[in-house]
Design a protein around this motif. Structure first.
Motif, PDB file in Angstrom:
ATOM      1  N   UNK A   1       0.862  -1.178   0.000  1.00  0.00           N
ATOM      2  CA  UNK A   1       0.000   0.000   0.000  1.00  0.00           C
ATOM      3  C   UNK A   1       0.896   1.224   0.000  1.00  0.00           C
ATOM      4  N   UNK A   2       0.249   2.375  -0.070  1.00  0.00           N
ATOM      5  CA  UNK A   2       1.024   3.596  -0.133  1.00  0.00           C
ATOM      6  C   UNK A   2       1.847   3.791   1.137  1.00  0.00           C
ATOM      7  N   UNK A   3       1.259   3.499   2.310  1.00  0.00           N
ATOM      8  CA  UNK A   3       2.017   3.650   3.552  1.00  0.00           C
ATOM      9  C   UNK A   3       3.160   2.658   3.596  1.00  0.00           C
ATOM     10  N   UNK A   4       2.898   1.444   3.137  1.00  0.00           N
ATOM     11  CA  UNK A   4       3.940   0.438   3.182  1.00  0.00           C
ATOM     12  C   UNK A   4       5.099   0.778   2.271  1.00  0.00           C
ATOM     13  N   UNK A   5       4.787   1.322   1.110  1.00  0.00           N
ATOM     14  CA  UNK A   5       5.844   1.630   0.172  1.00  0.00           C
ATOM     15  C   UNK A   5       6.713   2.759   0.685  1.00  0.00           C
TER      16      UNK A   5
END
Lengths: 285, 318
Positions: free
Chosen positions: A197-201
């Motif tokens: 996800x965006x946070x993970x990336x």
């Protein structure tokens, strides 16, 4: 829609052959080859500024990859995105025009710079070096370093043709790639939630720049019946420097509110008093 | 007419020689590592045999992958060979030299890295995202260090054009100044990081959670994988030649030299590459792979060493 976003992304990330890289190239040319770095001690900070600039550009590339990948690549990450539709022709035309302009800015650098030369020369010091060149090349000053994206693309085209010719000659083009399920190193087929996800990336950035962030994490125990993961990230500089400002301004202007009584006589009295003070002041000066 | 033919021949040579020689460089490094471990080694031609084997195999494509995934191997190969064509290593004045300088070369390789990362994210694989994050992490930390090293050289030479750099740095007496020494150490660290070698990344790992660059090529097979491996080898050779151009530029052929001088220059370049390969093999053999969370510290050290090199170079000597 993905294509226009891709063009915009490449331009913003400062990657050749589009406009962002041209801006980066010009800035770095000026900073890297200036003789005035020896002029004053404070100019020794110029190379460090150039390095920080390179870091910023690389971070911009990271963020642009995150934007493009999370929006356009992979499988839908939420159930409601399965029914997302591409944009209509109006939006495509509008953003397409911008994409074409970004491409022109990058591929015809000399023409754009010639366009900007007169306004730039009128506001800069006379001895400032300006980049020159024909429509397709941009050369910087007397050093002779030049950048021409179209010949690079032409060279790339020649190589692509060579690859295609070899592929045609060896008959490999007759064998199209076999479509098969995702390999994933033999793991069971992952669902859409196994993607970034965006946070993970963005996790590597949060880790590398951890001193600048105030991160609060909520991580459940191993035997929690309803596990909940939450991360709150806030910018320390914003909390320290910018957030107190509205409160400070408020405290400073609160006494002025006491003058706003709402009675006409008081306002006229204040105006008269200010006028008298000003006249006395001018007489005195 | 003959001038145009000569230009074409120079262009083809500037592109073809690095592309053909890159697997040999990788094979030499592998052979050196085997010797350091007291083994016989597979021979310096082993990468050619690997590429030939991969080219005979069929290509595959995962479900749901789009044009980005399919075009990525060709893009990587073209970008790497194009970057090699900018260097005045085997041809004194490559025709593409006016099209790009050192900064354009770094930008071209950065663009190729971004395309590789996006192609890895395209078919929604679990390990592709991992490799993408880690590759970008290494990338954005190594770019400032590389830029500082380039700046040290550019401030000395007064230009960032590659032929100009080689010409100006050759004119100086070949002495190892302290600034250059620091910059060379920083460049070696950046070379190891950007090309996925130990201690940053193990190119022979099969454990997915330790992969950085390998995770980007997991889903490819056959000719696609061959092109990607070849592109990686060419990129490594580009970095090695860039290092030679910055620190020992006198091994390259000077413009307008006769055939005997050019042959001597090619021999010297080959010898310099062999020495550099042996050094890389020694550093790789002597280090263990770093924990991923130590890699930012490694690259920040490279940045600091490059800064020291630059400041030592800038401070006027006695």
């Amino acid at each position: 829609m993905g294509t226009t976003a891709f063009v915009g992304k490449v331009a913003l990330a400062g990657l050749p052959p589009l406009g962002g890289f041209l801006a980066e190239w010009l800035l770095l040319q000026d900073w890297l080859t200036t003789p005035r770095v020896f002029a004053t001690p404070s100019n020794l900070l110029l190379p460090l500024a150039a390095a920080l600039f390179a870091l910023t550009a690389a971070l911009a590339a990271y963020v642009m990859v995150k934007f493009y990948a999370m929006t356009f690549l992979g499988r839908p990450r939420e159930p409601r995105l399965v029914h997302a539709r591409d944009a209509g022709p109006d939006e495509r035309w509008g953003l397409g025009v911008l994409a074409v302009l970004a491409a022109i800015l990058g591929l015809a650098p000399g023409a754009v710079l010639a366009f900007l030369a007169r306004p730039a020369a009128s506001v800069l010091a006379p001895a400032t070096a300006l980049a020159t060149g024909s429509a397709w090349t941009v050369t910087f000053g007397a050093t002779g370093a030049s950048y021409a994206p179209l010949p690079l693309l032409a060279g790339a085209g020649v190589l692509v043709l060579a690859l295609a010719a070899v592929r045609r000659l060896t008959g490999a083009s007759a064998r199209a790639p076999v479509v098969r399920p995702l390999w994933a190193c033999g793991s069971p087929p992952p669902g859409p939630r196994a993607q970034d996800t965006s946070e993970g990336f963005g996790q590597p950035i949060r880790r590398v720049f951890a001193p600048f962030f105030a991160v609060s994490r909520e991580i459940p125990d191993a035997d929690d019946p309803r596990p909940r993961y939450a991360v709150r990230v806030s910018d320390r500089l914003e909390t320290l420097l910018y957030a107190p400002l509205p409160g400070l301004i408020d405290r400073l202007t609160r006494p002025a509110a006491r003058l706003q009584q709402g009675r006409l006589a008081v306002y006229l009295g204040i105006t008269l008093g200010t006028l008298v003070l000003l006249l006395l002041g001018i007489r005195w000066l | 007419m003959s001038a145009a033919l000569l230009l074409l021949a120079r262009g083809v040579a500037a592109l073809a020689i690095p592309a053909a020689a890159a697997p040999l460089f990788l094979g030499w490094i592998g052979q050196c590592r085997a010797w350091l471990l007291n083994r016989r080694g597979p021979g310096v031609l082993q990468p050619y045999r690997d590429l030939a084997r991969l080219f005979t195999k069929g290509r595959t494509c995962p479900e749901g992958a789009h044009a980005l995934f399919r075009l990525n191997p060709a893009v990587q190969w073209v970008a790497a060979v194009l970057a090699a064509g900018l260097l005045p290593a085997f041809v004194a004045r490559p025709p593409l030299d006016r099209a790009g300088d050192a900064i354009a070369l770094v930008g071209l390789l950065a663009a190729a890295r971004v395309v590789a990362v996006l192609a890895a994210l395209d078919p929604a694989p679990p390990f592709g995202g991992l490799g993408a994050r880690r590759t970008l992490l290494v990338g954005f930390l190594s770019e400032p260090a590389l830029l500082l090293v380039l700046m040290t050289a550019a401030l000395t030479a007064g230009t960032t054009s590659l032929t100009g750099l080689v010409h100006a740095l050759t004119a100086r007496p070949p002495a190892l100044t302290p600034g250059l020494a620091f910059a060379a150490v920083a460049f070696l660290m950046v070379l190891l990081a950007e090309n996925a070698r130990l201690p940053v990344d193990n190119p022979e790992t099969h454990l997915e959670l330790t992969m950085i660059r390998e995770a980007l090529v997991l889903e490819y097979a056959g000719a696609d994988l061959a092109l990607l491996e070849w592109a990686g080898a060419v990129k490594f050779l580009v970095f090695a030649l860039l290092g030679l151009a910055l620190f020992v530029p006198w091994v390259f052929p000077a413009p307008g030299a006769g055939p005997a001088r050019v042959a001597l220059a090619l021999l010297l370049t080959a010898a310099a590459l062999a020495l550099l390969g042996a050094l890389v093999a020694f550093v790789e053999g002597a280090s263990a792979k770093l924990r991923l969370f130590r890699v930012p510290a490694f690259l920040t050290t490279a940045f600091l060493v490059a800064t020291i090199g630059l400041l030592v170079r800038l401070v006027p000597g006695p």
